[in-house]
Design a protein around this motif. Structure first.
Motif, PDB file in Angstrom:
ATOM      1  N   GLN A   1      68.474  73.270  80.156  1.00 41.42           N
ATOM      2  CA  GLN A   1      67.494  73.931  81.023  1.00 41.42           C
ATOM      3  C   GLN A   1      67.280  75.339  80.453  1.00 41.42           C
ATOM      4  O   GLN A   1      68.155  76.188  80.580  1.00 41.42           O
ATOM      5  CB  GLN A   1      68.007  74.012  82.459  1.00 41.42           C
ATOM      6  N   CYS A   2      66.138  75.568  79.827  1.00 44.09           N
ATOM      7  CA  CYS A   2      65.903  76.816  79.091  1.00 44.09           C
ATOM      8  C   CYS A   2      64.893  77.716  79.799  1.00 44.09           C
ATOM      9  O   CYS A   2      63.917  77.237  80.376  1.00 44.09           O
ATOM     10  CB  CYS A   2      65.399  76.514  77.683  1.00 44.09           C
ATOM     11  N   THR A   3      65.138  79.009  79.688  1.00 44.30           N
ATOM     12  CA  THR A   3      64.178  80.018  80.126  1.00 44.30           C
ATOM     13  C   THR A   3      63.968  80.988  78.971  1.00 44.30           C
ATOM     14  O   THR A   3      64.945  81.498  78.403  1.00 44.30           O
ATOM     15  CB  THR A   3      64.681  80.782  81.365  1.00 44.30           C
ATOM     16  N   ALA A   4      62.717  81.221  78.603  1.00 39.32           N
ATOM     17  CA  ALA A   4      62.377  82.180  77.552  1.00 39.32           C
ATOM     18  C   ALA A   4      61.752  83.407  78.201  1.00 39.32           C
ATOM     19  O   ALA A   4      60.732  83.300  78.882  1.00 39.32           O
ATOM     20  CB  ALA A   4      61.413  81.552  76.549  1.00 39.32           C
ATOM     21  N   LEU A   5      62.371  84.557  77.993  1.00 40.22           N
ATOM     22  CA  LEU A   5      61.855  85.818  78.524  1.00 40.22           C
ATOM     23  C   LEU A   5      61.285  86.640  77.370  1.00 40.22           C
ATOM     24  O   LEU A   5      61.954  86.846  76.358  1.00 40.22           O
ATOM     25  CB  LEU A   5      62.959  86.587  79.237  1.00 40.22           C
ATOM     26  N   GLU A   6      60.043  87.083  77.542  1.00 37.31           N
ATOM     27  CA  GLU A   6      59.361  87.830  76.482  1.00 37.31           C
ATOM     28  C   GLU A   6      58.389  88.818  77.116  1.00 37.31           C
ATOM     29  O   GLU A   6      57.721  88.495  78.093  1.00 37.31           O
ATOM     30  CB  GLU A   6      58.631  86.854  75.557  1.00 37.31           C
ATOM     31  N   LEU A   7      58.328  90.030  76.553  1.00 44.84           N
ATOM     32  CA  LEU A   7      57.461  91.076  77.109  1.00 44.84           C
ATOM     33  C   LEU A   7      55.994  90.860  76.748  1.00 44.84           C
ATOM     34  O   LEU A   7      55.100  91.210  77.522  1.00 44.84           O
ATOM     35  CB  LEU A   7      57.934  92.443  76.607  1.00 44.84           C
ATOM     36  N   SER A   8      55.737  90.275  75.585  1.00 42.00           N
ATOM     37  CA  SER A   8      54.367  90.103  75.106  1.00 42.00           C
ATOM     38  C   SER A   8      53.802  88.740  75.507  1.00 42.00           C
ATOM     39  O   SER A   8      54.401  87.707  75.192  1.00 42.00           O
ATOM     40  CB  SER A   8      54.322  90.222  73.586  1.00 42.00           C
ATOM     41  N   PRO A   9      52.644  88.702  76.154  1.00 37.70           N
ATOM     42  CA  PRO A   9      52.043  87.405  76.494  1.00 37.70           C
ATOM     43  C   PRO A   9      51.640  86.605  75.254  1.00 37.70           C
ATOM     44  O   PRO A   9      51.633  85.368  75.289  1.00 37.70           O
ATOM     45  CB  PRO A   9      50.821  87.785  77.340  1.00 37.70           C
ATOM     46  N   HIS A  10      51.303  87.287  74.163  1.00 39.93           N
ATOM     47  CA  HIS A  10      50.913  86.598  72.932  1.00 39.93           C
ATOM     48  C   HIS A  10      52.110  85.890  72.297  1.00 39.93           C
ATOM     49  O   HIS A  10      51.997  84.749  71.833  1.00 39.93           O
ATOM     50  CB  HIS A  10      50.286  87.588  71.955  1.00 39.93           C
ATOM     51  N   TYR A  11      53.239  86.562  72.284  1.00 42.24           N
ATOM     52  CA  TYR A  11      54.446  85.919  71.763  1.00 42.24           C
ATOM     53  C   TYR A  11      54.908  84.803  72.699  1.00 42.24           C
ATOM     54  O   TYR A  11      55.399  83.764  72.243  1.00 42.24           O
ATOM     55  CB  TYR A  11      55.557  86.949  71.559  1.00 42.24           C
ATOM     56  N   LEU A  12      54.760  85.012  73.986  1.00 39.50           N
ATOM     57  CA  LEU A  12      55.158  83.974  74.937  1.00 39.50           C
ATOM     58  C   LEU A  12      54.317  82.711  74.741  1.00 39.50           C
ATOM     59  O   LEU A  12      54.820  81.586  74.865  1.00 39.50           O
ATOM     60  CB  LEU A  12      55.006  84.499  76.366  1.00 39.50           C
ATOM     61  N   ASP A  13      53.059  82.898  74.399  1.00 39.12           N
ATOM     62  CA  ASP A  13      52.218  81.736  74.097  1.00 39.12           C
ATOM     63  C   ASP A  13      52.711  81.027  72.839  1.00 39.12           C
ATOM     64  O   ASP A  13      52.677  79.787  72.757  1.00 39.12           O
ATOM     65  CB  ASP A  13      50.763  82.172  73.916  1.00 39.12           C
TER      66      ASP A  13
END
Length: 217
Positions: free
Chosen positions: A66-78
């Motif tokens: 069960q993974c959660t990815a936290l990222e500040l940039s919406p572009h990197y999150l995409d």
């Protein structure tokens, strides 16, 4: 968006194609932690996930996490979303947020990964991040940390070479906090918040560290 598209290629170029190899040095420690655990019941938080490339390496080995990815940039999150589309088992939640103020409950995760984050942060932000790591991690949970080598990590007379590299990297790659990071006592910093060092090793010019949250915090 352009930065996210180019990031992995650029970083692999800087490290002569060895970046993925260095980060994967954390995987044996994760495998050790996962022994005798139910993969599908284990929750992983990948902070500052970037393009999610390291997360794909983790999920290749533990696809039912069960993974959660936290990222500040919406572009990197995409980019995280795109790079993880091939996985059908397990789960992935994408969260756009600052690692210094994470929108999670206390003791929510079993594992936390932080890869090539700390050399990007000033010391105050590093402290805030570690405080949050300790808060969201369950007692007995572990942090798997990968970042650049630091001052004093060189062997066989390599410290002088490393010191010269610190200076050039800061100047040529626009890394204003890199030299300060190289001097931080990471064991003491994490220990201040109840995260005890279990392992520390070098993978070429990367440093892999494993911390466990003690039961008293």
């Amino acid at each position: 968006a352009e930065s996210a598209r180019l990031y992995d290629f650029q970083v692999e170029t800087v490290f002569l194609g060895a970046k993925d190899t260095m980060t994967r040095a954390a995987l044996p420690y994760m495998t050790q932690f996962m022994q005798h655990r139910s993969v599908e019941d284990t929750k992983l938080l990948d902070v500052a996930s970037g393009t999610g490339r390291f997360l794909t390496n983790v999920r290749d080995n533990f696809p039912e996490l069960q993974c959660t990815a936290l990222e500040l940039s919406p572009h990197y999150l995409d980019a995280v979303r795109v790079n993880n589309e091939r996985f059908t088992a397990g789960s992935l939640q994408l969260v756009e947020a600052n690692v210094e103020h994470m929108p999670f409950g206390d003791a929510e995760f079993d594992m936390l990964t932080a890869v090539y984050l700390f050399h990007e942060l000033p010391y105050t932000a590093q402290r805030n991040a570690v405080r949050e790591f300790a808060r969201v991690l369950k007692p007995g949970g572990q942090v798997f940390f990968v970042d650049s080598y630091q001052q004093g990590d060189g062997e066989d007379g390599m410290d002088e070479v490393f010191s010269s590299a610190f200076s050039r990297f800061e100047r040529y790659f626009h890394e204003p906090y890199y030299r300060d990071y190289s001097l931080v006592d990471l064991e003491a910093l994490f220990g201040e918040f109840g995260l005890e060092l279990q392992h520390s090793t070098m993978a070429w010019v990367a440093k892999v560290m494993v911390f466990v949250k003690t039961e008293l915090h």
